[in-house]
Design a protein around this motif. Structure first.
Motif, short mmCIF file in Angstrom:
data_model
loop_
_atom_site.label_atom_id
_atom_site.label_comp_id
_atom_site.label_asym_id
_atom_site.label_seq_id
_atom_site.Cartn_x
_atom_site.Cartn_y
_atom_site.Cartn_z
N VAL A 103 -86.37 31.26 141.92
CA VAL A 103 -85.16 31.11 141.11
C VAL A 103 -84.14 32.17 141.49
O VAL A 103 -82.95 31.90 141.61
N VAL A 104 -84.61 33.40 141.68
CA VAL A 104 -83.71 34.50 142.05
C VAL A 104 -83.08 34.23 143.42
O VAL A 104 -81.87 34.40 143.60
N VAL A 105 -83.87 33.78 144.37
CA VAL A 105 -83.36 33.48 145.71
C VAL A 105 -82.33 32.36 145.64
O VAL A 105 -81.27 32.42 146.26
N GLN A 106 -82.63 31.34 144.85
CA GLN A 106 -81.70 30.23 144.69
C GLN A 106 -80.40 30.70 144.05
O GLN A 106 -79.31 30.30 144.45
N GLU A 107 -80.50 31.58 143.09
CA GLU A 107 -79.31 32.13 142.44
C GLU A 107 -78.49 32.98 143.44
O GLU A 107 -77.26 32.92 143.44
N LEU A 108 -79.17 33.74 144.28
CA LEU A 108 -78.47 34.52 145.30
C LEU A 108 -77.73 33.62 146.27
O LEU A 108 -76.58 33.91 146.65
N GLU A 109 -78.34 32.51 146.66
CA GLU A 109 -77.69 31.58 147.58
C GLU A 109 -76.46 30.94 146.93
O GLU A 109 -75.41 30.81 147.57
N GLY A 110 -76.58 30.57 145.67
CA GLY A 110 -75.44 30.01 144.95
C GLY A 110 -74.33 31.03 144.81
O GLY A 110 -73.14 30.70 144.96
N GLN A 139 -77.05 42.60 138.18
CA GLN A 139 -78.07 42.20 137.21
C GLN A 139 -79.35 41.75 137.92
O GLN A 139 -80.45 42.06 137.48
N ILE A 140 -79.17 41.02 139.01
CA ILE A 140 -80.33 40.56 139.78
C ILE A 140 -81.10 41.76 140.34
O ILE A 140 -82.33 41.82 140.27
N VAL A 165 -87.05 39.61 148.00
CA VAL A 165 -85.88 39.29 147.18
C VAL A 165 -84.88 40.45 147.25
O VAL A 165 -83.67 40.23 147.36
N GLY A 166 -85.36 41.67 147.23
CA GLY A 166 -84.48 42.82 147.35
C GLY A 166 -83.76 42.85 148.69
O GLY A 166 -82.57 43.17 148.76
N LYS A 167 -84.47 42.48 149.73
CA LYS A 167 -83.87 42.42 151.07
C LYS A 167 -82.74 41.39 151.09
O LYS A 167 -81.66 41.65 151.62
N ARG A 168 -82.98 40.23 150.49
CA ARG A 168 -81.94 39.19 150.44
C ARG A 168 -80.74 39.65 149.63
O ARG A 168 -79.60 39.37 149.99
#
Length: 94
Positions: A5-12, A46-47, A62-65
């Motif tokens: 979910v976090v990765v998807q949110e980062l992409e969005g 926030q992420i 996730v931190g790297k992304r």
């Protein structure tokens, strides 16, 4: 929140930020976007703060992304700022 979910949110967030940056026509608008996407109260911030809630083995990815997104946004903002600064010069030369 799961890593997916976090990765998807980062992409969005990436897509939204790049679209917004491309549409900016003034330095003031660009600064507002910088604060919106990179400021202390931004969704990206926030992420990053929520990374501690993720399992350790997934936190690194996730931190790297998130860091890649931040660097990419900073580069895009700088490029747009330079393009805006050069725009009046082009108009006066024509």
């Amino acid at each position: 929140m799961t890593p997916a979910v976090v990765v998807q949110e980062l992409e969005g967030l990436t897509q939204e930020a790049f679209r917004s940056i491309d549409q900016v026509s003034t330095d003031a608008e660009l600064e507002q976007l910088r604060v919106r996407f990179l400021g202390r109260k931004s969704r990206l911030a926030q992420i990053v703060k929520s990374l501690s809630q993720l399992p350790a083995d997934e936190r690194a990815e996730v931190g790297k992304r998130a860091n890649q997104l931040k660097a990419s946004l900073e580069t895009q903002l700088l490029a747009r700022r330079q393009a805006l600064a050069e725009a009046p010069t082009r108009d006066t030369l024509d």
